[in-house]
Design a protein around this motif. Structure first.
Motif, PDB file in Angstrom:
ATOM      1  N   TRP A  92       0.833  -1.212   0.000  1.00 36.04           N
ATOM      2  CA  TRP A  92       0.000   0.000   0.000  1.00 36.04           C
ATOM      3  C   TRP A  92       0.864   1.257   0.000  1.00 36.04           C
ATOM      4  O   TRP A  92       0.598   2.219  -0.731  1.00 36.04           O
ATOM      5  N   LEU A  93       1.921   1.249   0.821  1.00 35.94           N
ATOM      6  CA  LEU A  93       2.806   2.409   0.894  1.00 35.94           C
ATOM      7  C   LEU A  93       3.589   2.593  -0.407  1.00 35.94           C
ATOM      8  O   LEU A  93       3.720   3.710  -0.922  1.00 35.94           O
ATOM      9  N   ASN A  95       2.784   1.619  -3.346  1.00 33.56           N
ATOM     10  CA  ASN A  95       1.889   1.947  -4.456  1.00 33.56           C
ATOM     11  C   ASN A  95       1.692   3.446  -4.619  1.00 33.56           C
ATOM     12  O   ASN A  95       1.322   3.917  -5.706  1.00 33.56           O
ATOM     13  N   GLU A  96       1.944   4.219  -3.560  1.00 35.13           N
ATOM     14  CA  GLU A  96       1.768   5.657  -3.619  1.00 35.13           C
ATOM     15  C   GLU A  96       2.974   6.379  -4.231  1.00 35.13           C
ATOM     16  O   GLU A  96       2.916   7.581  -4.455  1.00 35.13           O
ATOM     17  N   ARG A 102       8.929   2.966  -7.202  1.00 32.29           N
ATOM     18  CA  ARG A 102       8.124   1.821  -6.790  1.00 32.29           C
ATOM     19  C   ARG A 102       8.749   0.516  -7.268  1.00 32.29           C
ATOM     20  O   ARG A 102       8.798  -0.477  -6.520  1.00 32.29           O
ATOM     21  N   GLN A 182      -2.708  -1.756  -8.108  1.00 34.44           N
ATOM     22  CA  GLN A 182      -2.564  -1.104  -9.402  1.00 34.44           C
ATOM     23  C   GLN A 182      -3.830  -1.219 -10.256  1.00 34.44           C
ATOM     24  O   GLN A 182      -4.082  -0.374 -11.126  1.00 34.44           O
ATOM     25  N   ARG A 186      -9.900   3.680 -10.561  1.00 36.78           N
ATOM     26  CA  ARG A 186      -9.774   4.992  -9.922  1.00 36.78           C
ATOM     27  C   ARG A 186     -11.106   5.726  -9.828  1.00 36.78           C
ATOM     28  O   ARG A 186     -11.285   6.598  -8.969  1.00 36.78           O
ATOM     29  N   TYR A 189     -12.927   5.780  -6.407  1.00 36.79           N
ATOM     30  CA  TYR A 189     -12.593   6.776  -5.387  1.00 36.79           C
ATOM     31  C   TYR A 189     -13.378   8.070  -5.610  1.00 36.79           C
ATOM     32  O   TYR A 189     -13.799   8.725  -4.641  1.00 36.79           O
ATOM     33  N   ARG A 200      -8.453   8.752   3.871  1.00 36.75           N
ATOM     34  CA  ARG A 200      -7.784   7.610   3.264  1.00 36.75           C
ATOM     35  C   ARG A 200      -8.167   6.300   3.927  1.00 36.75           C
ATOM     36  O   ARG A 200      -8.209   5.250   3.272  1.00 36.75           O
ATOM     37  N   THR A 208     -10.831   0.232  -1.436  1.00 40.50           N
ATOM     38  CA  THR A 208      -9.631  -0.510  -1.846  1.00 40.50           C
ATOM     39  C   THR A 208      -9.714  -1.986  -1.489  1.00 40.50           C
ATOM     40  O   THR A 208      -9.516  -2.856  -2.348  1.00 40.50           O
TER      41      THR A 208
END
Length: 294
Positions: A92-93, A95-96, A102, A182, A186, A189, A200, A208
């Motif tokens: 998760w971290l 992916n940002e 990445r 991935q 989108r 959201y 979040r 998610t």
């Protein structure tokens, strides 16, 4: 049924080889193992039916198996949930981040799970003499006066194995979670923001995680399998058998009776017990993951 088969016959033909291989090398061996667990079989003579005798011996007479069962459950209870959450958290971290960064961090975190010199690194770290990094550090800072026998002392063996397993845990599940993150749509959201999702954490729980249920289930199966099938780490790092059976697990017990003593009926009973535990754990995990996002 006939109409559905004719309608999708090309799809059935394409998946037929896989199902044939799956039935031959997975389903059939499992069923054979269950049947052999009710027999006495040494691979030289024909199997002899003994009924529930192997299972009674396991839980009543075999004290080593009870030690292995305790070690395995403790190992799985600690490493399973922690490694599963660590895989998702790191995915998760990461992916940002930007794509190039990445990719680099993914490779760095995934590398230990495929490294061939893993055991050499940890054996050097916990070497029993003063040249081991752990002993050298503790002696230098005055915490101990003489080297600790890390890999020979039953008090430390299981804890070290748990630590090594956690270090190796960012493997297939980690990659599956990154792929799942991935592929989250989108637009979900944007729709969530309209429906009242404000931060979040709400995005994670209501959008998610539900969108990643297939990857979450796959990762859970992988981590459960790794947690309950631990053996290689114990054998290569601690030795076989371990001191006072401190690192003995169900799989090492299975290796003992199946590959060394060739008591295949008894080994099949051990394998059946392990399969039952893993199946029940997977079933419970599916139920828990089904509640994600509710």
């Amino acid at each position: 049924m006939g109409i559905e088969f004719k309608k999708h016959k090309h799809a059935y033909m394409l998946i037929a080889p896989y199902f044939l291989i799956f039935l031959t090398f997975t389903v059939f061996p499992v069923l054979m193992s269950v049947c052999l667990s009710f027999t006495s079989f040494n691979m030289l003579e024909p199997p002899k039916w003994v009924g529930w005798q192997n299972y009674a011996r396991l839980f009543v007479q075999d004290d080593i198996f009870l030690i292995a069962l305790k070690n395995t459950l403790l190992f799985a209870l600690i490493t399973g949930p922690i490694s599963y959450m660590a895989c998702f958290l790191f995915a998760w971290l990461i992916n940002e981040l930007r794509p190039k960064l990445r990719a680099v961090l993914t490779l760095i975190l995934y590398a230990p799970s495929i490294s061939g010199n893993t055991y050499l690194i940890w054996q050097t770290l916990f070497a029993s003499d003063s040249y081991g990094y752990a002993n050298s550090f503790l002696i230098k800072w005055g915490m101990i006066l003489e080297p600790i026998q890390w890999l020979q002392d039953p008090r430390f063996v299981l804890a070290i194995l748990i630590l090594v397993q956690l270090w190796l845990s960012l493997g297939t599940s980690f990659l599956a979670f990154i792929a799942g993150l991935q592929n989250v749509d989108r637009t979900l959201y944007e729709a969530g923001a309209i429906d009242g999702v404000r931060n979040r954490w709400q995005e994670l729980w209501f959008i998610t995680l539900p969108a990643m249920r297939p990857q979450l289930l796959f990762g859970a199966v992988i981590q459960i399998t790794l947690a309950f099938s631990v053996a290689e780490i114990s054998i290569y790092m601690i030795g076989f058998p371990s001191v006072d059976y401190a690192a003995h697990t169900i799989v090492t017990h299975l290796v003992d009776y199946g590959s060394i003593r060739f008591e295949m009926g008894y080994a099949s009973a051990i394998a059946t017990v392990l399969f039952t535990i893993m199946f029940a754990t997977n079933f419970l995990t599916r139920k828990l993951l089904g509640k994600v996002g509710e």
